[in-house]
Design a protein around this motif. Structure first.
Motif, PDB file in Angstrom:
ATOM      1  N   PRO A   1     -13.092   5.738   3.018  1.00 44.71           N
ATOM      2  CA  PRO A   1     -14.246   5.416   3.870  1.00 44.71           C
ATOM      3  C   PRO A   1     -13.893   4.659   5.147  1.00 44.71           C
ATOM      4  CG  PRO A   1     -14.750   4.994   1.567  1.00 44.71           C
ATOM      5  CD  PRO A   1     -13.298   5.314   1.625  1.00 44.71           C
ATOM      6  N   LEU A   2     -12.823   3.863   5.105  1.00 43.10           N
ATOM      7  CA  LEU A   2     -12.406   3.136   6.310  1.00 43.10           C
ATOM      8  C   LEU A   2     -11.318   3.873   7.081  1.00 43.10           C
ATOM      9  CD1 LEU A   2     -12.317  -0.562   5.032  1.00 43.10           C
ATOM     10  CD2 LEU A   2     -14.148   0.641   6.236  1.00 43.10           C
ATOM     11  N   GLY A   3     -10.885   5.022   6.572  1.00 40.15           N
ATOM     12  CA  GLY A   3      -9.834   5.785   7.229  1.00 40.15           C
ATOM     13  C   GLY A   3      -8.458   5.408   6.718  1.00 40.15           C
ATOM     14  N   THR A   4      -7.449   6.143   7.167  1.00 38.42           N
ATOM     15  CA  THR A   4      -6.046   5.845   6.842  1.00 38.42           C
ATOM     16  C   THR A   4      -5.241   5.847   8.133  1.00 38.42           C
ATOM     17  OG1 THR A   4      -5.271   8.127   6.599  1.00 38.42           O
ATOM     18  CG2 THR A   4      -6.350   7.127   4.686  1.00 38.42           C
ATOM     19  N   ASP A   5      -4.027   5.308   8.047  1.00 43.25           N
ATOM     20  CA  ASP A   5      -3.107   5.462   9.167  1.00 43.25           C
ATOM     21  C   ASP A   5      -2.378   6.792   9.017  1.00 43.25           C
ATOM     22  OD1 ASP A   5      -1.234   5.037   7.189  1.00 43.25           O
ATOM     23  OD2 ASP A   5      -0.741   3.004   7.822  1.00 43.25           O
ATOM     24  N   ARG A   6      -1.451   7.062   9.911  1.00 36.36           N
ATOM     25  CA  ARG A   6      -0.790   8.374   9.892  1.00 36.36           C
ATOM     26  C   ARG A   6       0.142   8.537   8.702  1.00 36.36           C
ATOM     27  NH1 ARG A   6       3.207   8.437  15.012  1.00 36.36           N
ATOM     28  NH2 ARG A   6       3.356  10.570  14.279  1.00 36.36           N
ATOM     29  N   PHE A   7       0.405   7.447   7.983  1.00 36.78           N
ATOM     30  CA  PHE A   7       1.262   7.513   6.805  1.00 36.78           C
ATOM     31  C   PHE A   7       0.450   7.606   5.518  1.00 36.78           C
ATOM     32  CE2 PHE A   7       3.177   4.784  10.057  1.00 36.78           C
ATOM     33  CZ  PHE A   7       4.206   5.619  10.448  1.00 36.78           C
ATOM     34  N   GLY A   8      -0.871   7.716   5.654  1.00 44.07           N
ATOM     35  CA  GLY A   8      -1.725   7.868   4.485  1.00 44.07           C
ATOM     36  C   GLY A   8      -2.082   6.571   3.805  1.00 44.07           C
ATOM     37  N   ARG A   9      -1.747   5.434   4.382  1.00 42.15           N
ATOM     38  CA  ARG A   9      -2.116   4.147   3.777  1.00 42.15           C
ATOM     39  C   ARG A   9      -3.585   3.858   4.062  1.00 42.15           C
ATOM     40  NH1 ARG A   9       2.033  -0.301   5.605  1.00 42.15           N
ATOM     41  NH2 ARG A   9       1.157   0.309   7.617  1.00 42.15           N
ATOM     42  N   ASP A  10      -4.332   3.606   2.996  1.00 40.51           N
ATOM     43  CA  ASP A  10      -5.768   3.393   3.105  1.00 40.51           C
ATOM     44  C   ASP A  10      -6.039   2.061   3.802  1.00 40.51           C
ATOM     45  OD1 ASP A  10      -8.519   3.218   2.781  1.00 40.51           O
ATOM     46  OD2 ASP A  10      -8.463   4.072   0.774  1.00 40.51           O
TER      47      ASP A  10
ATOM     48  N   CYS B   1       0.842  -1.197   0.000  1.00 41.27           N
ATOM     49  CA  CYS B   1       0.000   0.000   0.000  1.00 41.27           C
ATOM     50  C   CYS B   1       0.878   1.250   0.000  1.00 41.27           C
ATOM     51  CB  CYS B   1      -0.909   0.002   1.228  1.00 41.27           C
ATOM     52  SG  CYS B   1      -1.937  -1.483   1.360  1.00 41.27           S
ATOM     53  N   PRO B   2       0.563   2.239  -0.842  1.00 45.08           N
ATOM     54  CA  PRO B   2       1.417   3.424  -0.948  1.00 45.08           C
ATOM     55  C   PRO B   2       1.342   4.292   0.312  1.00 45.08           C
ATOM     56  CG  PRO B   2      -0.575   3.718  -2.245  1.00 45.08           C
ATOM     57  CD  PRO B   2      -0.580   2.297  -1.774  1.00 45.08           C
ATOM     58  N   VAL B   3       2.492   4.842   0.675  1.00 44.43           N
ATOM     59  CA  VAL B   3       2.576   5.804   1.772  1.00 44.43           C
ATOM     60  C   VAL B   3       2.342   7.191   1.186  1.00 44.43           C
ATOM     61  CG1 VAL B   3       4.079   6.815   3.513  1.00 44.43           C
ATOM     62  CG2 VAL B   3       4.156   4.359   3.094  1.00 44.43           C
ATOM     63  N   ARG B   4       1.352   7.924   1.714  1.00 41.64           N
ATOM     64  CA  ARG B   4       0.987   9.231   1.172  1.00 41.64           C
ATOM     65  C   ARG B   4       0.996  10.271   2.290  1.00 41.64           C
ATOM     66  NH1 ARG B   4      -4.717   8.054  -1.361  1.00 41.64           N
ATOM     67  NH2 ARG B   4      -4.931   7.099   0.696  1.00 41.64           N
ATOM     68  N   PRO B   5       2.059  11.078   2.375  1.00 42.37           N
ATOM     69  CA  PRO B   5       2.088  12.119   3.419  1.00 42.37           C
ATOM     70  C   PRO B   5       1.032  13.196   3.203  1.00 42.37           C
ATOM     71  CG  PRO B   5       3.955  12.363   1.939  1.00 42.37           C
ATOM     72  CD  PRO B   5       3.292  11.076   1.561  1.00 42.37           C
ATOM     73  N   LEU B   6       0.638  13.404   1.947  1.00 36.32           N
ATOM     74  CA  LEU B   6      -0.420  14.355   1.612  1.00 36.32           C
ATOM     75  C   LEU B   6      -1.392  13.676   0.665  1.00 36.32           C
ATOM     76  CD1 LEU B   6       1.714  17.574   0.940  1.00 36.32           C
ATOM     77  CD2 LEU B   6       0.373  17.066   2.985  1.00 36.32           C
ATOM     78  N   ILE B   7      -2.675  13.958   0.816  1.00 33.81           N
ATOM     79  CA  ILE B   7      -3.710  13.349  -0.017  1.00 33.81           C
ATOM     80  C   ILE B   7      -4.488  14.461  -0.697  1.00 33.81           C
ATOM     81  CG2 ILE B   7      -5.754  11.878  -0.043  1.00 33.81           C
ATOM     82  CD1 ILE B   7      -4.674  10.518   2.445  1.00 33.81           C
ATOM     83  N   ALA B   8      -4.567  14.378  -2.024  1.00 31.50           N
ATOM     84  CA  ALA B   8      -5.291  15.390  -2.790  1.00 31.50           C
ATOM     85  C   ALA B   8      -6.622  14.816  -3.251  1.00 31.50           C
ATOM     86  CB  ALA B   8      -4.474  15.822  -4.002  1.00 31.50           C
ATOM     87  N   PRO B   9      -7.713  15.550  -3.050  1.00 29.00           N
ATOM     88  CA  PRO B   9      -9.005  15.101  -3.603  1.00 29.00           C
ATOM     89  C   PRO B   9      -8.915  14.991  -5.116  1.00 29.00           C
ATOM     90  CG  PRO B   9      -9.323  16.864  -1.996  1.00 29.00           C
ATOM     91  CD  PRO B   9      -7.849  16.781  -2.258  1.00 29.00           C
ATOM     92  N   PRO B  10      -9.672  14.085  -5.717  1.00 26.33           N
ATOM     93  CA  PRO B  10      -9.608  13.896  -7.176  1.00 26.33           C
ATOM     94  C   PRO B  10      -9.907  15.192  -7.925  1.00 26.33           C
ATOM     95  CG  PRO B  10     -10.870  12.125  -6.142  1.00 26.33           C
ATOM     96  CD  PRO B  10     -10.602  13.139  -5.072  1.00 26.33           C
TER      97      PRO B  10
ATOM     98  N   PRO C   1      -2.780  13.116   6.374  1.00 26.01           N
ATOM     99  CA  PRO C   1      -3.254  11.936   7.115  1.00 26.01           C
ATOM    100  C   PRO C   1      -2.960  12.084   8.610  1.00 26.01           C
ATOM    101  CG  PRO C   1      -1.946  11.334   5.184  1.00 26.01           C
ATOM    102  CD  PRO C   1      -1.745  12.801   5.399  1.00 26.01           C
ATOM    103  N   PRO C   2      -3.696  11.336   9.446  1.00 22.32           N
ATOM    104  CA  PRO C   2      -4.664  10.302   9.067  1.00 22.32           C
ATOM    105  C   PRO C   2      -6.048  10.868   8.767  1.00 22.32           C
ATOM    106  CG  PRO C   2      -4.433  10.370  11.440  1.00 22.32           C
ATOM    107  CD  PRO C   2      -3.437  11.361  10.907  1.00 22.32           C
TER     108      PRO C   2
END
Length: 286
Positions: free
Chosen positions: A52-61, A22-31, A42-43
């Motif tokens: 919908p299920l949340g992410t961890d602090r590293f942005g992994r879904d 699973c990719p680590v995403r420090p920042l998440i951009a809306p589509p 994150p998280p």
């Protein structure tokens, strides 16, 4: 309540799990959004439209992490069963025939073995626990059959231990092996949860350093890679106050697995019948 129907969906979820990490995403951009002000850190909590299920602090879904961890846990449990079942059955036959039913509790034995042998022995410890639990269940069945009159009669007529075990005890034990193995699998999943809480696992971690504008000294943390559900619990126990779902999701999956397997094992054992009411000989039928 019947829990065994959950086995199908849980196995399907494991089989459909993503193959790649699973990719680590420090920042998440809306589509469709490129504005830096719209980036999310994150998280993300459960119910967020981006996860919908949340992410961890590293942005992994969690929708990626949980199925992969479930598949990893199933692989570990089946591996432990494959290596521990046969030694456990043989040991249980021997101990049950001798009437020696006293056993050390499995979990303290697992913890002691893990402490003495180190983290590299994690798989070996699980296989040893599966062998001990299998032996305990088989020995109890053998001891019950051994007290039946037809077994005592076969021994009195000169039948050796090997003959009596093969011709009289094994036919009564064999139909219950499915229930025994299902119970052992549920035990392995419980051990994954309990050992995970104590920090025992066998997978590598990725060391990550991060900081923000308020802290000049970077924080260093570890990201579990190829984690099983127990390992997720091990890492989530440090941040459960901030993200309780990180602890709740893997614990829930392990609990459902244990309940489903125990229910399936109970169903596989079938209705209880008298142990000595085995197949009758033609002379007995006449």
């Amino acid at each position: 309540m019947r829990w065994r129907w959950l086995l199908g969906p849980l196995l399907g979820l494991a089989l459909l799990a993503p193959r790649a990490e699973c990719p680590v995403r420090p920042l998440i951009a809306p589509p469709g959004v490129t504005d830096a002000a719209a980036l999310r850190v994150p998280p993300l909590r459960p119910g967020d439209r981006l996860a919908p299920l949340g992410t961890d602090r590293f942005g992994r879904d969690a929708a990626c992490v949980l199925p992969r961890a479930l598949r990893r846990s199933l692989g570990l449990a089946l591996w432990a069963l494959a290596w521990g079942a046969l030694p456990g059955v043989l040991l249980g036959l021997w101990r049950g025939w001798r009437g020696a039913l006293s056993w050390p509790p499995e979990l303290p034995a697992l913890l002691l073995a893990a402490l003495l042998l180190g983290r590299g022995s994690f798989r070996l410890v699980l296989a040893g626990g599966a062998a001990l639990l299998t032996a305990r269940l088989v020995a109890a069945q053998v001891a019950a059959v051994r007290q039946e009159a037809f077994v005592e009669g076969a021994a009195a007529l000169g039948g050796g231990a090997a003959h009596v075990l093969r011709a009289h005890v094994w036919p009564h034990l064999r139909p219950r092996l499915g229930a025994v193995l299902g119970t052992v699998l549920s035990g392995v999943f419980l051990w994954l949860m309990e050992l995970g809480v104590l920090g025992f696992h066998d997978q590598p971690t990725l060391t990550v350093a991060f900081t923000d504008s308020l802290d000049a000294v970077p924080d260093v943390t570890a990201v579990p890679l190829k984690a099983d559900l127990g390992q997720l619990i091990s890492f989530a126990r440090w941040t459960w106050l901030d993200t309780p779902e990180g602890l709740a999701w893997p614990a829930l999956l392990l609990t459902l697995l244990v309940l489903a397997l125990k229910d399936a094992a109970r169903a596989a054992s079938g209705p209880r019948t008298r142990v000595g009411s085995g197949p009758r000989t033609p002379a007995a039928r006449r």
